[in-house]
Design a protein around this motif. Structure first.
Motif, mmCIF file in Angstrom:
data_model
loop_
_atom_site.group_PDB
_atom_site.id
_atom_site.type_symbol
_atom_site.label_atom_id
_atom_site.label_comp_id
_atom_site.label_asym_id
_atom_site.label_seq_id
_atom_site.Cartn_x
_atom_site.Cartn_y
_atom_site.Cartn_z
ATOM 1 N N GLU A 74 0.829 -1.211 0.000
ATOM 2 C CA GLU A 74 0.000 0.000 0.000
ATOM 3 C C GLU A 74 0.865 1.264 0.000
ATOM 4 O OE1 GLU A 74 -4.209 0.899 0.361
ATOM 5 O OE2 GLU A 74 -3.617 -0.599 1.831
ATOM 6 N N SER A 75 2.094 1.131 0.538
ATOM 7 C CA SER A 75 2.997 2.285 0.640
ATOM 8 C C SER A 75 4.003 2.326 -0.498
ATOM 9 C CB SER A 75 3.730 2.236 1.988
ATOM 10 O OG SER A 75 2.822 2.208 3.059
ATOM 11 N N GLY A 76 3.793 1.480 -1.527
ATOM 12 C CA GLY A 76 4.711 1.472 -2.655
ATOM 13 C C GLY A 76 6.029 0.787 -2.358
ATOM 14 N N LEU A 77 6.045 -0.081 -1.343
ATOM 15 C CA LEU A 77 7.260 -0.792 -0.937
ATOM 16 C C LEU A 77 7.122 -2.274 -1.277
ATOM 17 C CD1 LEU A 77 7.540 0.989 2.525
ATOM 18 C CD2 LEU A 77 8.874 1.514 0.471
ATOM 19 N N GLN A 78 8.162 -3.069 -0.971
ATOM 20 C CA GLN A 78 8.158 -4.493 -1.314
ATOM 21 C C GLN A 78 8.201 -5.364 -0.064
ATOM 22 O OE1 GLN A 78 11.633 -3.943 -4.013
ATOM 23 N NE2 GLN A 78 10.577 -5.378 -5.359
ATOM 24 N N GLY A 79 7.711 -6.596 -0.219
ATOM 25 C CA GLY A 79 7.757 -7.580 0.858
ATOM 26 C C GLY A 79 8.301 -8.905 0.358
ATOM 27 N N ALA A 80 8.978 -9.639 1.246
ATOM 28 C CA ALA A 80 9.501 -10.974 0.922
ATOM 29 C C ALA A 80 8.968 -11.968 1.940
ATOM 30 C CB ALA A 80 11.030 -10.972 0.932
ATOM 31 N N PHE A 81 8.660 -13.173 1.457
ATOM 32 C CA PHE A 81 8.097 -14.226 2.313
ATOM 33 C C PHE A 81 8.967 -15.468 2.102
ATOM 34 C CE2 PHE A 81 3.813 -15.576 4.188
ATOM 35 C CZ PHE A 81 4.321 -16.746 4.731
ATOM 36 N N MET A 82 9.738 -15.861 3.134
ATOM 37 C CA MET A 82 10.657 -16.995 2.992
ATOM 38 C C MET A 82 10.152 -18.200 3.771
ATOM 39 S SD MET A 82 14.814 -17.147 3.291
ATOM 40 C CE MET A 82 15.040 -17.067 5.057
ATOM 41 N N ALA A 83 10.113 -19.358 3.094
ATOM 42 C CA ALA A 83 9.674 -20.619 3.688
ATOM 43 C C ALA A 83 10.811 -21.635 3.610
ATOM 44 C CB ALA A 83 8.434 -21.142 2.956
ATOM 45 N N PRO A 84 10.817 -22.652 4.483
ATOM 46 C CA PRO A 84 11.963 -23.565 4.543
ATOM 47 C C PRO A 84 12.018 -24.612 3.435
ATOM 48 C CG PRO A 84 10.352 -24.136 6.229
ATOM 49 C CD PRO A 84 9.873 -22.873 5.598
ATOM 50 N N THR A 85 10.888 -24.920 2.787
ATOM 51 C CA THR A 85 10.884 -25.971 1.762
ATOM 52 C C THR A 85 10.174 -25.486 0.502
ATOM 53 O OG1 THR A 85 8.766 -26.934 2.470
ATOM 54 C CG2 THR A 85 10.767 -27.743 3.573
ATOM 55 N N GLU A 86 10.488 -26.157 -0.610
ATOM 56 C CA GLU A 86 9.826 -25.835 -1.880
ATOM 57 C C GLU A 86 8.322 -26.071 -1.776
ATOM 58 O OE1 GLU A 86 11.127 -24.721 -4.729
ATOM 59 O OE2 GLU A 86 13.284 -24.964 -4.488
ATOM 60 N N VAL A 87 7.940 -27.172 -1.130
ATOM 61 C CA VAL A 87 6.515 -27.509 -0.999
ATOM 62 C C VAL A 87 5.778 -26.394 -0.257
ATOM 63 C CG1 VAL A 87 4.878 -29.066 0.147
ATOM 64 C CG2 VAL A 87 6.793 -30.016 -1.136
ATOM 65 N N LEU A 88 6.350 -25.943 0.849
ATOM 66 C CA LEU A 88 5.695 -24.911 1.648
ATOM 67 C C LEU A 88 5.719 -23.554 0.934
ATOM 68 C CD1 LEU A 88 4.208 -24.317 4.205
ATOM 69 C CD2 LEU A 88 6.383 -24.110 5.409
ATOM 70 N N ALA A 89 6.834 -23.252 0.244
ATOM 71 C CA ALA A 89 6.921 -21.983 -0.492
ATOM 72 C C ALA A 89 5.856 -21.925 -1.584
ATOM 73 C CB ALA A 89 8.316 -21.822 -1.091
ATOM 74 N N GLU A 90 5.704 -23.033 -2.323
ATOM 75 C CA GLU A 90 4.699 -23.041 -3.395
ATOM 76 C C GLU A 90 3.294 -22.895 -2.818
ATOM 77 O OE1 GLU A 90 3.019 -25.592 -7.184
ATOM 78 O OE2 GLU A 90 4.775 -26.303 -6.113
ATOM 79 N N GLN A 91 3.079 -23.530 -1.653
ATOM 80 C CA GLN A 91 1.757 -23.433 -1.044
ATOM 81 C C GLN A 91 1.456 -21.993 -0.620
ATOM 82 O OE1 GLN A 91 0.164 -26.701 1.321
ATOM 83 N NE2 GLN A 91 0.198 -25.281 3.025
ATOM 84 N N HIS A 92 2.437 -21.333 -0.026
ATOM 85 C CA HIS A 92 2.245 -19.928 0.349
ATOM 86 C C HIS A 92 2.017 -19.067 -0.899
ATOM 87 C CE1 HIS A 92 2.689 -20.097 4.608
ATOM 88 N NE2 HIS A 92 3.926 -20.564 4.584
ATOM 89 N N TYR A 93 2.755 -19.370 -1.961
ATOM 90 C CA TYR A 93 2.588 -18.614 -3.206
ATOM 91 C C TYR A 93 1.165 -18.758 -3.742
ATOM 92 C CZ TYR A 93 2.649 -17.758 -8.217
ATOM 93 O OH TYR A 93 2.326 -17.321 -9.483
ATOM 94 N N LEU A 94 0.679 -20.005 -3.782
ATOM 95 C CA LEU A 94 -0.680 -20.240 -4.291
ATOM 96 C C LEU A 94 -1.715 -19.534 -3.417
ATOM 97 C CD1 LEU A 94 -0.395 -24.043 -5.197
ATOM 98 C CD2 LEU A 94 -0.540 -22.122 -6.794
#
Length: 695
Positions: A314-334
């Motif tokens: 909302e403020s024109g900035l960026q965010g990163a979301f890091m997960a420990p496994t590919e499976v969990l990262a893809e799930q968060h992405y979806l």
């Protein structure tokens, strides 16, 4: 003992210790012993009292004894292939007895007639003659120091090819060469206040103690040392965070966040609202947020994370979301992309196996700022991942990452706000002590519409009935997990058990269901394919190892069957159970186990009685008791060489208090009394940057 100083023990490879050399150094590496310091800090796990010789003629068969005798003769025989027996007749005041060594032909070169020996071993009266099966011995030459018997003897964690005699000898030689290289680095006032044994003396007494009391004093010094250094790191981290101002600010508008909340279809729980308020307050502060969000499985942490990220977008900035496994990262992405697409917010997934062209395009979008939210694994830490204006970092299941990995991600922004999430319950009695560098928020309730998971215990012979129940659930359109047993500390053996269970269920009990296998040794692409098909409902039953323990979210899955549940800790059982009960339908967790011990029965009883992960974490520590670190490891707490977070809780509290006092009075550790401590930390950092890895 020689006191030759030959360099900084942190830097000197262990192969330069007398009697080690390159080949033994390779074997010692399996024990994580690479330098002289590693060797001297490889502490005994226990001691054997071999300080008092006795007569072998008035002791019971099978007793462990230490006895003194003079060799009369030595014979060597080979009764069968690959077996050499060395037998020596020895004389003591009460008569003649025999010492026996198996497959140690070198003994004959040392044990000659007339030599006086001090032996430690097991007494054997099985064949009439009094005989000692020798574990260790010393030749009484009157010269040098006895290491293996005739004293309190250290017993070390060992590995194939490295015997206890070798380890004692190696440590003794290293002490002789490097003991004087160790100067006391803890401040003198701390040594006095906590009544600690000075470092050089403690190093000698923990390895080769004069008596049990001295060994215990030395162990207490090193327990305090590692807890103090750990707490000092946390205190320094916290001090740094609280005095560095961040460069970014957030705008007042909440349009995106309000639209997201309106589309959820439910209201936030009181706990979620409280936690969001704490996070917003941190983000509005001129100093970076550094907050741990603890929430039980299914408590709604991801919604809180999305609201945090949207504040940056909302403020024109960026965010990163890091997960420990590919499976969990893809799930968060979806999950994120599905929820935010309608808001016009782009979400990208950065994974290790991306095609080069696709990766390059995404990196360009990140550095240009066109991609506001990026989800990924440790791929986010790579040097070529550059953010234009990273303001918020969310890290899921933080105990899978070390302090250094967290720091690398933070360095990709200019002091970003950091939200660290975990569904692994840390016992309330320990969390504030362990997470001294973090502010802690807790979501202590489930979202509306969630039903508690019904938990059952069955004996293994009842499994056919359980599989009938699973098949019935599948017929109604539901899905199920079957978690394979932990066979032993061997990924290969666990994999074989998983493959065998998958084959049997596919061919027999669940032959009318679509059954798939998921395990940790599958390639990332194959794991992702299986999880996508399971989420899409094209797989009915997922046979899996504990790779699905954290984060997998399939609301349609209503049955969790855990085979040999008695082999799992309470925290892990609770995590596994959390994979079901994520939708509105009634879910079931079935614990199949043969209760071989009181502890196993207590764990199953606790699982049936409660769904509160924090209660179960406390109960796990009570059941396991002090000294058993396995339960602590499963709680995501740090692993120490000597300290036990339950047994040594009072020492931990004292160490924390001393660390906070020190950082408050001298945050740079620059005063004369604190300077040796600063130099010691620098040595540790230079050689082992992940020494303070939080499990």
């Amino acid at each position: 003992m020689s006191t030759t100083q030959t360099g900084n023990p942190f830097n000197v490879p262990v192969k330069y210790v007398k009697k080690i050399g390159p080949r033994r150094a390779e074997q010692l590496a399996r024990l994580k012993i690479h330098t002289v310091h590693d060797l001297l800090y490889h502490f005994p796990r226990e001691y054997m009292d071999r300080s008092r010789p006795v007569s072998p003629f008035d002791r019971a068969d099978g007793e462990m004894i230490t006895v003194l005798g003079r060799a009369l003769n030595v014979q060597e025989t080979s009764p069968r292939k690959k077996l050499t027996v060395t037998r020596a007749a020895l004389e003591c005041r009460r008569g003649i007895f025999y010492a026996v060594w198996f497959n140690q032909p070198h003994v004959k070169k040392t044990v000659k007639p007339g030599v006086e020996l001090l032996l430690s071993g097991k007494l054997d009266r099985g064949y009439g003659a009094v005989q000692v099966q020798v574990h260790d011995y010393e030749v009484m030459s009157g010269e040098g120091t006895m290491l293996h018997t005739g004293r309190i003897v250290p017993v070390y964690p060992a590995t194939s090819g490295i015997t206890q005699r070798m380890l004692r000898t190696f440590v003794y030689e290293a002490l002789g060469q490097w003991r004087e290289s160790y100067r006391e680095f803890l401040p003198g006032r701390l040594i006095t206040a906590e009544n600690l044994m000075p470092l050089p003396e403690a190093l000698e007494q923990i390895h080769f103690p004069d008596n049990r009391a001295r060994a215990e004093q030395a162990r207490r010094r090193f327990i305090f040392e590692e807890l103090f250094l750990f707490q000092l790191r946390l205190a320094l981290l916290r001090k740094n965070f609280t005095r560095m101002k961040k460069n970014h600010r957030y705008v007042a508008g909440d349009q995106l966040r309000n639209r997201y909340l309106a589309g959820l279809g439910f209201k936030l729980t009181g706990a979620q609202q409280r936690v969001v308020g704490e996070i917003v307050s941190d983000m509005d502060s001129p100093y970076p947020m550094h907050r741990l969000l603890q929430g039980d499985v299914g408590s709604g942490k991801t919604v809180v994370a999305v609201l945090t990220l949207l504040r940056a977008v909302e403020s024109g900035l960026q965010g990163a979301f890091m997960a420990p496994t590919e499976v969990l990262a893809e799930q968060h992405y979806l999950s994120l992309s599905g929820a935010l697409e309608s808001l016009g917010v782009r979400v990208g997934l950065l994974s290790g196996g991306m095609p080069g062209r696709e990766r390059a395009a995404m990196l360009e979008d990140i550095v240009s700022g066109r991609l506001p939210i990026v989800v990924g694994t440790q791929a986010l830490l790579q040097e070529d991942v550059i953010f234009q204006k990273l303001a918020v970092v969310v890290i899921d299941e933080q105990h899978r990452f070390g302090v250094r990995q967290r720091a690398i991600l933070q360095e990709k922004g200019v002091r970003p706000d950091v939200l660290i999430m975990t569904a692994t319950p840390i016992p309330r009695t320990l969390s504030m002590t362990v997470y001294g560098d973090l502010d802690v928020s807790v979501i202590d309730g489930l979202p509306p519409g969630r039903r508690p998971v019904r938990t059952y215990y069955v004996a293994p012979e009842e499994l056919p009935r359980v599989y009938n129940f699973v098949a019935g659930q599948v017929k109604t359109g539901r899905q199920a997990y079957v978690v394979c047993p932990l066979v032993e500390e061997s990924e290969k053996m666990d994999l074989q058990a998983a493959e065998e269970l998958h084959r049997r269920l596919s061919e027999r009990e669940l032959r009318d269901c679509r059954v798939a296998l998921l395990h940790g040794r599958m390639k990332s692409g194959e794991k992702d394919r299986v999880m996508r098909e399971f989420r899409a409902g094209r797989i009915d039953v997922l046979v899996s190892t504990t790779v699905i323990e954290v984060g997998v979210d399939v609301p349609n899955a209503t049955v969790m069957v855990i085979i040999d549940a008695d082999r799992f800790g309470l925290a892990q059982l609770h995590q596994l159970r959390g994979r079901v009960g994520r939708g509105s339908e009634q879910s079931h967790c079935i614990l199949a186990a043969r209760l071989r011990s009181r502890e196993a029965a207590e764990r199953i009883k606790a699982m049936k009685a409660s769904q509160d992960g924090f209660y179960l974490a406390e109960r796990d520590l009570q059941i396991r008791g002090p000294g058993d670190m396995a339960g602590v490891k499963q709680s995501g707490l740090p692993e120490f060489k000597l300290a036990d977070l339950v047994r040594d809780r009072e020492i931990m509290q004292a160490a924390r208090r001393r660390a906070l006092e020190l950082v408050e009075s001298d945050p740079e550790l620059g005063s004369g009394d604190n300077l040796p401590l600063k130099l010691y930390l620098r040595d540790m950092d230079r050689v082992k940057e992940n020494y303070f890895h939080i499990c």
